[in-house]
Design a protein around this motif. Sequence first.
Motif, PDB file in Angstrom:
ATOM      1  N   ALA A  86      -8.618  86.430 -84.716  1.00 22.39           N
ATOM      2  CA  ALA A  86      -8.325  87.698 -84.040  1.00 22.39           C
ATOM      3  C   ALA A  86      -7.057  87.513 -83.222  1.00 22.39           C
ATOM      4  CB  ALA A  86      -9.479  88.122 -83.140  1.00 22.39           C
ATOM      5  N   LEU A  87      -6.149  88.453 -83.311  1.00 20.30           N
ATOM      6  CA  LEU A  87      -4.889  88.372 -82.577  1.00 20.30           C
ATOM      7  C   LEU A  87      -5.109  88.648 -81.093  1.00 20.30           C
ATOM      8  CD1 LEU A  87      -2.911  90.123 -85.348  1.00 20.30           C
ATOM      9  CD2 LEU A  87      -2.207  87.939 -84.381  1.00 20.30           C
ATOM     10  N   THR A  88      -4.367  87.918 -80.257  1.00 21.91           N
ATOM     11  CA  THR A  88      -4.430  88.064 -78.809  1.00 21.91           C
ATOM     12  C   THR A  88      -3.011  88.099 -78.263  1.00 21.91           C
ATOM     13  OG1 THR A  88      -4.463  85.668 -78.392  1.00 21.91           O
ATOM     14  CG2 THR A  88      -6.592  86.750 -78.732  1.00 21.91           C
ATOM     15  N   ARG A  89      -2.879  88.198 -76.945  1.00 22.68           N
ATOM     16  CA  ARG A  89      -1.544  88.178 -76.337  1.00 22.68           C
ATOM     17  C   ARG A  89      -0.972  86.766 -76.292  1.00 22.68           C
ATOM     18  NH1 ARG A  89      -1.623  90.671 -70.607  1.00 22.68           N
ATOM     19  NH2 ARG A  89      -3.317  89.141 -70.451  1.00 22.68           N
ATOM     20  N   CYS A  90      -1.845  85.755 -76.185  1.00 20.28           N
ATOM     21  CA  CYS A  90      -1.365  84.385 -76.044  1.00 20.28           C
ATOM     22  C   CYS A  90      -2.552  83.434 -76.163  1.00 20.28           C
ATOM     23  CB  CYS A  90      -0.673  84.181 -74.696  1.00 20.28           C
ATOM     24  SG  CYS A  90      -1.724  84.556 -73.278  1.00 20.28           S
ATOM     25  N   ALA A  91      -2.250  82.136 -76.166  1.00 15.63           N
ATOM     26  CA  ALA A  91      -3.309  81.133 -76.236  1.00 15.63           C
ATOM     27  C   ALA A  91      -4.200  81.192 -75.013  1.00 15.63           C
ATOM     28  CB  ALA A  91      -2.689  79.743 -76.374  1.00 15.63           C
ATOM     29  N   SER A  92      -3.625  81.430 -73.841  1.00 16.79           N
ATOM     30  CA  SER A  92      -4.434  81.463 -72.613  1.00 16.79           C
ATOM     31  C   SER A  92      -5.506  82.535 -72.695  1.00 16.79           C
ATOM     32  CB  SER A  92      -3.548  81.701 -71.389  1.00 16.79           C
ATOM     33  OG  SER A  92      -2.709  80.592 -71.144  1.00 16.79           O
ATOM     34  N   ASP A  93      -5.141  83.728 -73.185  1.00 16.09           N
ATOM     35  CA  ASP A  93      -6.131  84.793 -73.331  1.00 16.09           C
ATOM     36  C   ASP A  93      -7.247  84.359 -74.277  1.00 16.09           C
ATOM     37  OD1 ASP A  93      -4.608  86.322 -71.666  1.00 16.09           O
ATOM     38  OD2 ASP A  93      -4.348  87.986 -73.066  1.00 16.09           O
ATOM     39  N   ALA A  94      -6.858  83.740 -75.385  1.00 16.56           N
ATOM     40  CA  ALA A  94      -7.842  83.295 -76.359  1.00 16.56           C
ATOM     41  C   ALA A  94      -8.779  82.247 -75.760  1.00 16.56           C
ATOM     42  CB  ALA A  94      -7.135  82.739 -77.592  1.00 16.56           C
ATOM     43  N   THR A 264     -12.377  89.490 -78.277  1.00 17.34           N
ATOM     44  CA  THR A 264     -11.177  89.703 -77.471  1.00 17.34           C
ATOM     45  C   THR A 264     -11.223  91.103 -76.878  1.00 17.34           C
ATOM     46  OG1 THR A 264      -9.890  90.575 -79.342  1.00 17.34           O
ATOM     47  CG2 THR A 264      -9.843  88.198 -78.985  1.00 17.34           C
ATOM     48  N   PRO A 265     -10.570  91.322 -75.738  1.00 16.68           N
ATOM     49  CA  PRO A 265     -10.560  92.664 -75.146  1.00 16.68           C
ATOM     50  C   PRO A 265      -9.905  93.666 -76.089  1.00 16.68           C
ATOM     51  CG  PRO A 265      -9.798  91.024 -73.571  1.00 16.68           C
ATOM     52  CD  PRO A 265      -9.871  90.345 -74.900  1.00 16.68           C
ATOM     53  N   TYR A 266     -10.485  94.843 -76.206  1.00 17.25           N
ATOM     54  CA  TYR A 266      -9.913  95.907 -77.018  1.00 17.25           C
ATOM     55  C   TYR A 266      -8.892  96.663 -76.173  1.00 17.25           C
ATOM     56  CZ  TYR A 266      -9.583  99.960 -80.108  1.00 17.25           C
ATOM     57  OH  TYR A 266      -9.120 100.941 -80.946  1.00 17.25           O
ATOM     58  N   SER A 267      -7.670  96.746 -76.654  1.00 19.25           N
ATOM     59  CA  SER A 267      -6.622  97.422 -75.895  1.00 19.25           C
ATOM     60  C   SER A 267      -5.508  97.828 -76.843  1.00 19.25           C
ATOM     61  CB  SER A 267      -6.062  96.498 -74.803  1.00 19.25           C
ATOM     62  OG  SER A 267      -5.463  95.347 -75.395  1.00 19.25           O
ATOM     63  N   THR A 268      -4.538  98.563 -76.329  1.00 18.12           N
ATOM     64  CA  THR A 268      -3.370  98.932 -77.124  1.00 18.12           C
ATOM     65  C   THR A 268      -2.416  97.738 -77.168  1.00 18.12           C
ATOM     66  OG1 THR A 268      -3.590 101.215 -76.381  1.00 18.12           O
ATOM     67  CG2 THR A 268      -1.488 100.582 -77.370  1.00 18.12           C
ATOM     68  N   PRO A 269      -2.216  97.134 -78.337  1.00 11.49           N
ATOM     69  CA  PRO A 269      -1.380  95.937 -78.409  1.00 11.49           C
ATOM     70  C   PRO A 269       0.100  96.284 -78.548  1.00 11.49           C
ATOM     71  CG  PRO A 269      -2.278  96.394 -80.561  1.00 11.49           C
ATOM     72  CD  PRO A 269      -2.823  97.463 -79.642  1.00 11.49           C
ATOM     73  N   ASN A 270       0.916  95.270 -78.610  1.00 10.32           N
ATOM     74  CA  ASN A 270       2.355  95.443 -78.809  1.00 10.32           C
ATOM     75  C   ASN A 270       2.607  95.596 -80.316  1.00 10.32           C
ATOM     76  OD1 ASN A 270       5.128  95.246 -79.006  1.00 10.32           O
ATOM     77  ND2 ASN A 270       5.309  93.593 -77.519  1.00 10.32           N
ATOM     78  N   PHE A 271       2.460  96.821 -80.806  1.00 10.17           N
ATOM     79  CA  PHE A 271       2.598  97.066 -82.241  1.00 10.17           C
ATOM     80  C   PHE A 271       3.950  96.610 -82.802  1.00 10.17           C
ATOM     81  CE2 PHE A 271      -0.426 100.461 -80.889  1.00 10.17           C
ATOM     82  CZ  PHE A 271      -1.531 100.006 -81.593  1.00 10.17           C
ATOM     83  N   PRO A 272       5.082  96.888 -82.133  1.00 14.58           N
ATOM     84  CA  PRO A 272       6.362  96.436 -82.687  1.00 14.58           C
ATOM     85  C   PRO A 272       6.425  94.921 -82.877  1.00 14.58           C
ATOM     86  CG  PRO A 272       6.732  98.101 -81.012  1.00 14.58           C
ATOM     87  CD  PRO A 272       5.278  97.746 -80.939  1.00 14.58           C
ATOM     88  N   ALA A 273       5.869  94.166 -81.932  1.00 16.18           N
ATOM     89  CA  ALA A 273       5.865  92.706 -82.066  1.00 16.18           C
ATOM     90  C   ALA A 273       4.989  92.276 -83.230  1.00 16.18           C
ATOM     91  CB  ALA A 273       5.386  92.068 -80.769  1.00 16.18           C
ATOM     92  N   LEU A 274       3.807  92.851 -83.335  1.00 14.02           N
ATOM     93  CA  LEU A 274       2.897  92.494 -84.423  1.00 14.02           C
ATOM     94  C   LEU A 274       3.511  92.797 -85.784  1.00 14.02           C
ATOM     95  CD1 LEU A 274      -0.392  93.833 -82.829  1.00 14.02           C
ATOM     96  CD2 LEU A 274       0.121  91.437 -83.322  1.00 14.02           C
ATOM     97  N   MET A 275       4.262  93.869 -85.870  1.00 17.28           N
ATOM     98  CA  MET A 275       4.859  94.267 -87.149  1.00 17.28           C
ATOM     99  C   MET A 275       5.983  93.339 -87.589  1.00 17.28           C
ATOM    100  SD  MET A 275       4.714  98.372 -86.372  1.00 17.28           S
ATOM    101  CE  MET A 275       5.952  98.839 -87.574  1.00 17.28           C
ATOM    102  N   THR A 276       6.474  92.483 -86.675  1.00 20.98           N
ATOM    103  CA  THR A 276       7.493  91.503 -87.080  1.00 20.98           C
ATOM    104  C   THR A 276       6.880  90.266 -87.726  1.00 20.98           C
ATOM    105  OG1 THR A 276       7.482  90.238 -84.995  1.00 20.98           O
ATOM    106  CG2 THR A 276       8.945  92.160 -85.110  1.00 20.98           C
TER     107      THR A 276
END
Length: 392
Positions: A86-94, A264-276
């Motif tokens: 599952a994608l997260t913001r960073c390792a610390s969050d995970a 992982t927390p459900y939230s609005t992610p950084n879609f532009p970053a994920l799309m790269t």
Amino acid sequence: MQRNAQDELHWQAIAQRYDLEPGPINLENGYFGRMSRAVLKQYQDNVAFINRSNSIHVRQCYEQGENVEIRNQLAHLLDADPEAIALTRCASDALQSLIRNYNRLQPGDQVLISDLEYDTVKGAMRWLARHRGVEVIEIAHEHPASFDSLVQTYRNAFMSYPRLKLLALTYVTHRTGLVMPVEAIANAAREHGVDVILDGAHALGQIEFNLAQLGIAFAGFNLHKWIGAPLTLGFIYIDPQRLADIDPDMGEFHYPATDVRARTPYSTPNFPALMTLPLVFEEHRLLGGSEAKGARLNYLRDLWVREVRQLPGIEVLTPDDPRLYCAITSFKFTGQVDQQVMADRLLKEYNLFTTTRSGAAFGSCIRVTPGFLTSAADIHVLIKAITELATF
């Protein structure tokens, strides 16, 4: 790959794919990595596109299939089951999610950390003591470390503390770059019924590994260090056979309890970053993957360590056993109590940007981390600087 590692023209050509701000020689590439010019452009284009399309593209395309394909590509990169990621913001969050939602602890159980763990991980394990009634066992690693001493330290802990149930283990320690013998430690932990949560923040992109072979069921990783993704992206890994041992995060309900994404927390992610990420993964493969990247970084590390390790007044804190190091290596000026003073001199007198680290049993140190834009000439500046400063 080793031949390419020493080919300065080859790596100069790669460096041309990146934009570099004028200024000091950056030997602190461990904080986060650079995006290539192509990735940066796509990221900027994605920002503009998502800003124009708003929720229409996200609802109709990203959530209806693009996200699944990105997850599948990441799983392929990791040689893992997509259902484990599952994608997260960073390792610390995970890692925080894994620690706080690990559900196999009872009051009176023990959890283990060492002096080399990331402070956020230490804090999360101490949180367990306050909220779950467990005892935190803290150990310090023998210095200088060896493969056998590292494994034996954990074996001793497992025998000394029979109520141990959970271990936080860092693959590549952020203070010195020491690479832990993860497979051997995980095997020993399993023999004593201890689960391992692996901090892989610095490992992905410079070390070849297979999580199943390592015997790791729970881990957190970054994508913005050695893979080259935009800030901030990471992911959580949970072996599907062990998913039930990690509760949905704070009752997360947007996904079923059988889905790793509920951890992982459900939230609005950084879609532009994920799309790269598809482009990021493609560039990683074209560079030769972790094998080629790791060989280059290790070559640059060896260049300076080989020259300064025997200097009077210098202590290199990371072993030379190739199983135990990667790009990051730390050292100290033994005649100086405050290593920040010497890091400041490296910057002021030699235009070399490094960082200091503290918190380990051996005290503070200066961390040196070359990157993919670092040249052998840059490393020779470092050698000259350490050699000259060591005489003071």
